[in-house]
Design a protein around this motif. Structure first.
Motif, short mmCIF file in Angstrom:
data_model
loop_
_atom_site.label_atom_id
_atom_site.label_comp_id
_atom_site.label_asym_id
_atom_site.label_seq_id
_atom_site.Cartn_x
_atom_site.Cartn_y
_atom_site.Cartn_z
N PRO A 98 0.80 -1.23 0.00
CA PRO A 98 0.00 0.00 0.00
C PRO A 98 0.83 1.27 0.00
N PRO A 142 2.28 3.56 -4.84
CA PRO A 142 1.14 3.98 -5.65
C PRO A 142 0.96 3.17 -6.94
N LEU A 146 -0.47 -0.23 -5.93
CA LEU A 146 -1.81 -0.07 -5.40
C LEU A 146 -2.79 0.26 -6.51
N LEU A 147 -2.39 1.10 -7.46
CA LEU A 147 -3.28 1.46 -8.57
C LEU A 147 -3.63 0.22 -9.40
N LEU A 176 -6.10 -1.96 -7.40
CA LEU A 176 -7.45 -1.38 -7.38
C LEU A 176 -8.17 -1.62 -8.70
N SER A 188 -6.04 7.29 -10.26
CA SER A 188 -4.99 7.64 -9.30
C SER A 188 -5.37 7.08 -7.94
N THR A 189 -4.44 7.17 -7.01
CA THR A 189 -4.72 6.70 -5.64
C THR A 189 -4.91 7.89 -4.69
N ARG A 190 -5.20 9.05 -5.22
CA ARG A 190 -5.43 10.23 -4.38
C ARG A 190 -6.68 10.03 -3.53
N LEU A 211 -10.51 8.36 -4.23
CA LEU A 211 -10.92 7.13 -3.56
C LEU A 211 -12.22 7.33 -2.76
N LEU A 266 -8.06 1.75 3.49
CA LEU A 266 -7.04 2.39 2.66
C LEU A 266 -6.90 3.87 3.00
N LYS A 305 -3.58 5.66 4.57
CA LYS A 305 -2.92 6.82 3.98
C LYS A 305 -2.75 7.93 5.01
#
Length: 584
Positions: A231, A234, A237-238, A241, A250-252, A256, A267, A271
């Motif tokens: 995690p 990025p 993780l992307l 997902l 994105s993982t912003r 999310l 998640l 973060k």
């Protein structure tokens, strides 16, 4: 009267007395550090302004000698303002070739094309190249010539009164920044450790995850059906997902939060805690907390709008999870104050929009807008105002903006005019005369290419997009920059009031056991923290009510300095607490 302070290769200070035009009047001495400190104590009671190349380099010497100065002229900071202000555009200084005084960073030399990074352009973090420097951090070869050029630029500009106030405020801000770094923000490492342990679990070796993060990582892997995903990565993780069918770009966190899936809650929590560990965890604590004091290096004028920045330590981003570690000394208290809806009130005053000013008189401005019948809810008022200041034209903000424009036409016209200027590549200026940079050469080239014969649709679309982005920057530059000027004047008035409230004890050199001596900051109330529109004063508890009065009255004084008798309020939330965590 001015006293110019430079250095010499022998390690002595050179001091020259100057008249109001910057001409030498006779005093020209070379002093050892003790002699220089004695001169500061002797002459600072006069109406004198100390002139030096860089407050951050010279003033700490004064503070370590248990002395202070009331006012100064910081040649480096003032050069940046005068070099770029539209008010001094015709001056010799503004049109001279680049010199060591400019010392631009890459961001200052070539501004970014657009976006939020425009407001983060770092103009204050540049170091001199070391050529011609001495131990005192001055530029002995040309400091006097630079000061005389600055005085000439002010005298010949179109509005010297505004610029004089801005330069005085910028320079006293540098004094305050050095004093806050020297005094330090009270910070209890033991409490910080307990707060981190409560949030993250017991401390573990560097490179390992604390227990809480490890638990959340396991949940994330289980919810995604991927036992190996990291995690903290990025890209990994992307991919995980998207393999889980979430289809994210994105993982912003903001993206999310829109999704409905079991993995989102752990998640987002991961973060948040991971940020805490990286930004203010145990390593940060050991690096930045010394003898229960946090000593960040503030950079006045470090952002292109005039806002402050910091070099390391993240003083401008102290998360709520750790504010409980900011605890006043025994027998002392914090006076914590922040200005309510500062930027919208600045906009009302800048535009002389009496209707908007009246909406906030004696009340929450957003509530006043609702009471005036402009919008239905406070949330609507806030989103509409943010749209006006930042150029949002879609969604809820775009729907509400026409109603705001009808109610407050002068305010909205001001921001629109600033935006159109930016779209043309022109500069705009704050209340006191700090001017925005022009867009960089790449921006100019793209605009020119779009207007040439044979320009493609893509060329035109890119140019329009970049012009709109720069227009959003200039739209807010005038508001954010003028708010920064108000904040400088506010702090200057607070500092002046605190000095008058409590003269330092005779024996300011006595050390408190276990701490480095901090001179009069051991006994007298003083500023210890600043964040855009918020200040903290550390004060003996017996003086807390007096300090709160000074802080509150200083807000009104700052408003009058900038806007005269225009009827706009600058109300504060001002509380007396023992811990920063209890302030909000």
């Amino acid at each position: 009267m001015y006293i110019l302070v430079t250095g010499s290769t022998s390690g002595r200070f050179r001091v020259q007395e100057l008249d109001s035009a910057g001409a030498a009047t006779g005093l020209d001495r070379r002093l050892t550090t003790p002699e220089f400190l004695a001169l500061v104590r002797e002459r600072d009671h006069d109406v004198v302004r100390w002139v030096w190349a860089d407050t951050a380099r010279i003033y700490p010497v004064v503070l370590r000698g248990n002395a202070r100065v009331a006012r100064c002229h910081d040649l480096r900071l003032c050069h940046v303002i005068l070099r770029n202000s539209a008010l001094t555009g015709g001056s010799v200084l503004a049109n001279a070739p680049a010199s060591r005084w400019d010392a631009p960073t890459a961001a200052a030399a070539e501004p970014a094309a657009a976006g939020a990074t425009l407001f983060e352009m770092d103009l204050g973090a540049a170091e001199y190249d070391g050529v011609g420097h001495d131990g005192a951090g001055a530029l002995p070869d040309d400091a006097l010539a630079e000061f005389q050029a600055q005085l000439m630029a002010i005298r010949t500009c179109s509005d010297p009164g505004r610029l004089r106030l801005l330069l005085a405020a910028e320079s006293v801000g540098a004094l305050i920044a050095a004093e806050m770094q020297f005094a330090g923000l009270p910070w209890r490492s033991a409490i910080h450790d307990s707060l981190l342990t409560a949030e993250l679990g017991p401390r573990v070796a560097a490179g390992s995850r604390p227990a809480r993060l490890e638990e959340l990582a396991a949940r994330i892997r289980a919810d995604l059906g991927d036992p190996s995903v990291n995690p903290d990565s990025p890209p990994e993780l992307l991919k995980a997902l998207n393999r889980a069918g979430l289809g994210v770009a994105s993982t912003r966190a903001w993206e999310l939060e829109k999704l409905d899936h079991p993995v989102i809650e752990p998640l987002l929590r991961y973060k948040k805690l991971s940020r805490l560990l990286a930004a203010n965890g145990w390593y940060w604590m050991e690096s930045w907390i010394i003898n229960d004091r946090f000593h960040p290096e503030y950079l006045p004028g470090g952002v292109v709008t005039g806002r402050w920045a910091t070099r390391g330590g993240g003083a401008l981003q102290l998360p709520k999870q750790i504010r409980g570690a900011v605890v006043a000394d025994p027998g002392w208290s914090f006076v914590v104050a922040d200005a309510a809806q500062l930027e919208p009130r600045i906009l009302a005053a800048l535009s002389a929009d009496t209707a908007m000013a009246a909406a906030g008189r004696g009340t929450d401005l957003y509530a006043g807008i609702v009471a005036s019948g402009v919008v239905e809810t406070r949330a609507h008022a806030k989103v509409a105002m943010l749209g006006a200041m930042y150029g949002a034209t879609s969604g809820e903000s775009g729907r509400l903006l026409p109603r705001l424009a009808r109610a407050y036409p002068r305010a909205l016209a001001l921001t629109e005019t600033a935006a159109r200027a930016g779209e043309r590549g022109d500069v705009v200026s704050t209340r006191l005369g700090r001017s925005s940079p022009r867009p960089g050469s790449g921006w100019q080239d793209d605009q020119a290419r779009a207007s040439e014969a044979g320009a493609t649709t893509a060329d035109e679309r890119r140019a329009r997009s970049q012009a709109r982005d720069w227009g959003r920057f200039t739209r807010n530059f005038i508001v954010q920059g003028s708010a920064a000027e108000w904040a400088l004047c506010w702090m200057a008035e607070i500092r002046k009031g605190l000095t008058a409230l409590s003269a330092p004890a005779e024996d300011t050199g006595a050390a408190v056991q276990g701490r480095t001596t901090r001179g009069e900051f051991e006994v007298a109330p003083h500023l210890v923290f600043f964040l855009h529109d918020e200040v903290i004063v550390h004060t003996p508890a017996a003086l807390a009510d007096d300090v709160a009065r000074i802080v509150t009255e200083a807000a009104g004084a700052a408003g009058r300095l900038l806007f005269g008798d225009f009827p706009v309020d600058f109300p504060l939330t001002c509380v007396v607490v023992d811990s920063y965590a209890d302030a909000k």
